[in-house]
Every structure is written in structure tokens, then in C-alpha cells.
Scaffold this motif. Structure first.
Motif, mmCIF file in Angstrom:
data_model
loop_
_atom_site.group_PDB
_atom_site.id
_atom_site.type_symbol
_atom_site.label_atom_id
_atom_site.label_comp_id
_atom_site.label_asym_id
_atom_site.label_seq_id
_atom_site.Cartn_x
_atom_site.Cartn_y
_atom_site.Cartn_z
ATOM 1 N N PRO A 1 0.804 -1.241 0.000
ATOM 2 C CA PRO A 1 0.000 0.000 0.000
ATOM 3 C C PRO A 1 0.828 1.278 0.000
ATOM 4 N N TRP A 2 2.058 1.233 0.475
ATOM 5 C CA TRP A 2 2.899 2.426 0.415
ATOM 6 C C TRP A 2 3.247 2.799 -1.025
ATOM 7 N N CYS A 3 3.160 1.841 -1.935
ATOM 8 C CA CYS A 3 3.467 2.106 -3.351
ATOM 9 C C CYS A 3 2.248 2.531 -4.148
ATOM 10 N N GLU A 4 1.056 2.518 -3.544
ATOM 11 C CA GLU A 4 -0.161 2.810 -4.297
ATOM 12 C C GLU A 4 -0.206 4.231 -4.861
ATOM 13 N N PRO A 5 0.236 5.281 -4.144
ATOM 14 C CA PRO A 5 0.220 6.618 -4.777
ATOM 15 C C PRO A 5 1.081 6.701 -6.028
ATOM 16 N N LEU A 6 2.251 6.098 -5.988
ATOM 17 C CA LEU A 6 3.107 6.106 -7.177
ATOM 18 C C LEU A 6 2.509 5.276 -8.300
ATOM 19 N N ILE A 7 1.868 4.156 -7.956
ATOM 20 C CA ILE A 7 1.222 3.318 -8.970
ATOM 21 C C ILE A 7 0.063 4.074 -9.627
ATOM 22 N N ALA A 8 -0.724 4.797 -8.830
ATOM 23 C CA ALA A 8 -1.840 5.567 -9.393
ATOM 24 C C ALA A 8 -1.340 6.685 -10.315
ATOM 25 N N ALA A 9 -0.262 7.369 -9.899
ATOM 26 C CA ALA A 9 0.285 8.427 -10.755
ATOM 27 C C ALA A 9 0.823 7.856 -12.062
ATOM 28 N N ALA A 10 1.522 6.715 -11.995
ATOM 29 C CA ALA A 10 2.043 6.095 -13.216
ATOM 30 C C ALA A 10 0.911 5.609 -14.117
#
Length: 363
Positions: free
Chosen positions: A222-231
Motif C-alpha cells: 500500500p505504500w506504493c499505491e500513490p506512485l502506482i496511481a500516478a504512473a
């Protein structure tokens, strides 16, 4: 024709939201992550310091399960492939690619890529850092075989089975599907870990640490979700812009600037048009004028060199700004600064006295 009808019908289906149940980094998940990290450190310390876990490793290894139940060997050789990174990544990526096409988003594939990247970086670094040898390459009975150049601790098959099949439960959109897929992923992970112990390719402690390593990766996703959403937004926007013939949008995350390039010195040109190396900077201050260059021709008459070549030019010998010792003028009317050798002696041409040259008469 039937395939075209199916694809056309799927294109008419309404778009499904894929980010309505994105896992958050809640307090419960943080507590589970901290507990998993603590168990991870405890297993590593137990292998390095304590003898109980290492003793269990050697007991199971010397028991040789593959010899106790040889009829299972052929089937388990195929089952352990469910923990290999290449085949499982291809299978799961194919299914997630289908889901991405149905949901009109790239999030499932991006989550899989982020999970595999975390898995390879964490498990791989620990493997090569600890350097433990496997059961088939052990050298001393009862030893932990650490820092011996191996790459077996933690078990990569086990950690990969936890992460790859756990991604399906992580991306589930309903609670029921999440529970069912969690049981399936747990069954694959437990089976692959036990199979590696049966085949003798891993110690028991390797499998325990592999389970915990895969669980840490899933809990930290879940810590990677903001970066995944932006990508995901940037990739979809770039696709739409390219279809419309426009330039792609800038990246959603900043890129560090390139290092500054040092200033190049101007190059000097020669008469034939080629450039030479950059000229060195001359020191500040007045520069004395250079001596003129005198042209010297070749040895052949007519001003040409050998073979009709143009005459070569040689610089005139440069004179030193300070005169040599023999060219110095006398310091004063009495002569040079330094006394000449033999100045206190009489010259050889002086007349010899009555006593002869040495002051006595010939006897």
C-alpha cells in the motif's frame, strides 16, 4: 466470426472501477508489518547465534524425505514450478492483463511489477549478503553454512509463491473473492515451501524466512499505491495524447537533473581546415612578443624540398633572455665580479730575477 462477436460484446460492457477497494496502510496493517519484520530478524539471529534451529535443519536434511517417499518425487518436481519466478510471473501477468483490458486500467499490471521489484531487491540482497550454502553443498555437519558464497537463504521459491499468488488476493474487488484467493495463495505457498524441503534444495529455516519475506512485501505494497496511481494516469494520458497526435505529458514524478557539463575551451584551427585540441588558458599578464620564424628551404636548388615537396620551415633558434656567463660585461672598471684564477700570481712572461725562477741560483 464467433471470436469477433465475443470481443465486440465485451467492448460494449460498462467500464468497471478497479480502484474502489485499494488497500490502505491502516494501523492493523502497520502492526502486522512490524510483527513480520521482527520475525524476520528473529529467524536470521536464530540461525547466526542459536544452535536449535540449525540442529533442526540438519535433522530434516539427514532424514532425506525424498528417499522416504520416493513415489512423490516425480509429481513434486512439477509442483515446485509454481514457485519459480518466470513461469508464475507469466501466468499471473496474463490473467492480470486480461483484467486490465476489462477494467480499462493498468493498475493490476503495475501492482504486479512493483511487487516483483520489491521482492527481487529485498530477497536478492539478503541472499547474497548472508551467502548460505544449501543442503546439497554443505561442508560441515552441524554448521550454519553462512557467509560461504551461497544464495539459498531465504528461499526464493517460497517467497515468490507468497507474492505472486498473493497478488491475486491483494487485487480482489470483493471480500469473498479476497478470502478465497487468500486460501489459494496460502496453499500454494505452503506447498511450494514444503516441496523444497522434501527435495533437499532448502533448509527448514530457509522456507520459514521465505514465507516471512513474501508476507513483508505484500504488507508493504500500500505504500506504493500513490506512485502506482500516478504512473497509471500518466500512461493512459500519454496513450490518449499519442492517438490524438499530441505530445505526451511530462512524467508525474520529478527526475533528478543531469550533472553540469564543464565549459569547453575554444579549439585552434590549422591552415588545412582541421581543428586541433583545445588551447590551454594562458596566464594573465603581459605576454612577451615571440621571435619571428625564419624559413629554411630544402637542400635542393630552386626553393623546393626533396621530391618536389614544398620547402620545410624551421623556427629560428630562440635566444635566452639572459646572456651566458662568458657574454656578461665586466661589473666595473677593475674587471669582472669574480676574480680570475691565478690573478695573484705573476704572469709567465714576467722576467726572471737573478735568483732564477724559484729564487735560487744554479749551483
Amino acid at each position: 466470426m464467433r471470436t469477433d462477436r465475443i470481443l465486440a460484446r465485451l467492448e460494449q460492457e460498462p467500464e468497471r472501477a478497479s480502484n474502489r477497494d485499494v488497500p490502505r496502510m491502516s494501523r492493523t496493517r502497520k502492526v502486522l508489518l512490524a510483527s513480520a519484520v521482527a520475525c524476520y530478524a528473529a529467524i536470521v539471529l536464530a540461525v547466526l547465534v542459536s544452535d536449535r534451529l540449525v540442529h533442526l535443519d540438519w535433522q530434516v536434511m539427514l532424514f532425506r524425505p525424498y528417499k522416504q517417499w520416493p513415489e512423490l518425487h516425480a509429481a513434486l518436481d512439477y509442483f515446485v514450478v509454481l514457485g519459480q519466478r518466470g513461469p508464475t510471473a507469466v501466468l499471473v501477468a496474463a490473467w492480470l492483463g486480461w483484467r486490465s483490458w476489462r477494467q480499462r486500467t493498468l493498475r493490476p499490471l503495475l501492482v504486479l511489477g512493483a511487487a516483483l521489484l520489491l521482492l527481487n531487491s529485498t530477497v536478492g540482497s539478503v541472499k547474497y549478503g548472508l551467502g548460505r550454502l544449501g543442503p546439497h553443498y554443505a561442508t560441515t555437519v552441524g554448521a550454519d553454512e553462512m557467509f560461504a558464497g551461497g544464495d539459498i537463504f531465504p528461499s526464493g521459491h517460497t517467497a515468490n509463491a507468497v507474492v505472486t499468488w498473493g497478488i491475486l488476493a491483494y487485487l480482489a474487488t470483493t471480500p469473498r473473492a479476497r478470502r478465497v484467493l487468500s486460501l489459494v495463495a496460502a496453499g500454494f505457498a505452503l506447498g511450494v515451501g514444503a516441496t523444497t524441503v522434501y527435495l533437499g534444495t532448502h533448509w527448514v529455516s530457509d522456507v520459514l524466512l521465505g514465507w516471512i519475506a513474501g508476507l513483508v512485501v505484500l504488507l508493504a505494497l500500500p505504500w506504493c499505491e500513490p506512485l502506482i496511481a500516478a504512473a497509471n494516469d500518466w500512461l493512459l494520458d500519454t496513450r490518449d495524447r499519442l492517438k490524438a497526435g499530441r505530445r505526451p505529458a511530462p512524467l508525474p514524478f520529478p527526475i533528478p537533473p543531469l550533472p553540469a557539463v564543464p565549459e569547453r575551451l575554444p579549439s585552434t584551427a590549422v591552415p588545412d581546415g582541421t581543428a586541433t585540441a583545445p588551447a590551454a588558458r594562458e596566464p594573465a599578464g603581459p605576454v612577451p612578443p615571440r621571435e619571428p620564424v625564419a624559413a629554411a628551404t630544402g637542400s635542393r636548388p630552386g626553393g623546393t624540398g626533396y621530391g618536389g615537396a614544398p620547402p620545410r620551415t624551421y623556427p629560428a633558434p630562440r635566444t635566452h633572455p639572459h646572456p651566458g656567463r662568458s657574454e656578461r660585461s665586466p661589473a666595473g672598471p677593475t674587471g669582472s665580479r669574480r676574480p680570475q684564477p691565478g690573478a695573484d700570481r705573476a704572469p709567465r712572461t714576467a722576467p726572471v730575477g737573478p735568483g732564477g725562477r724559484y729564487g735560487h741560483t744554479a749551483g
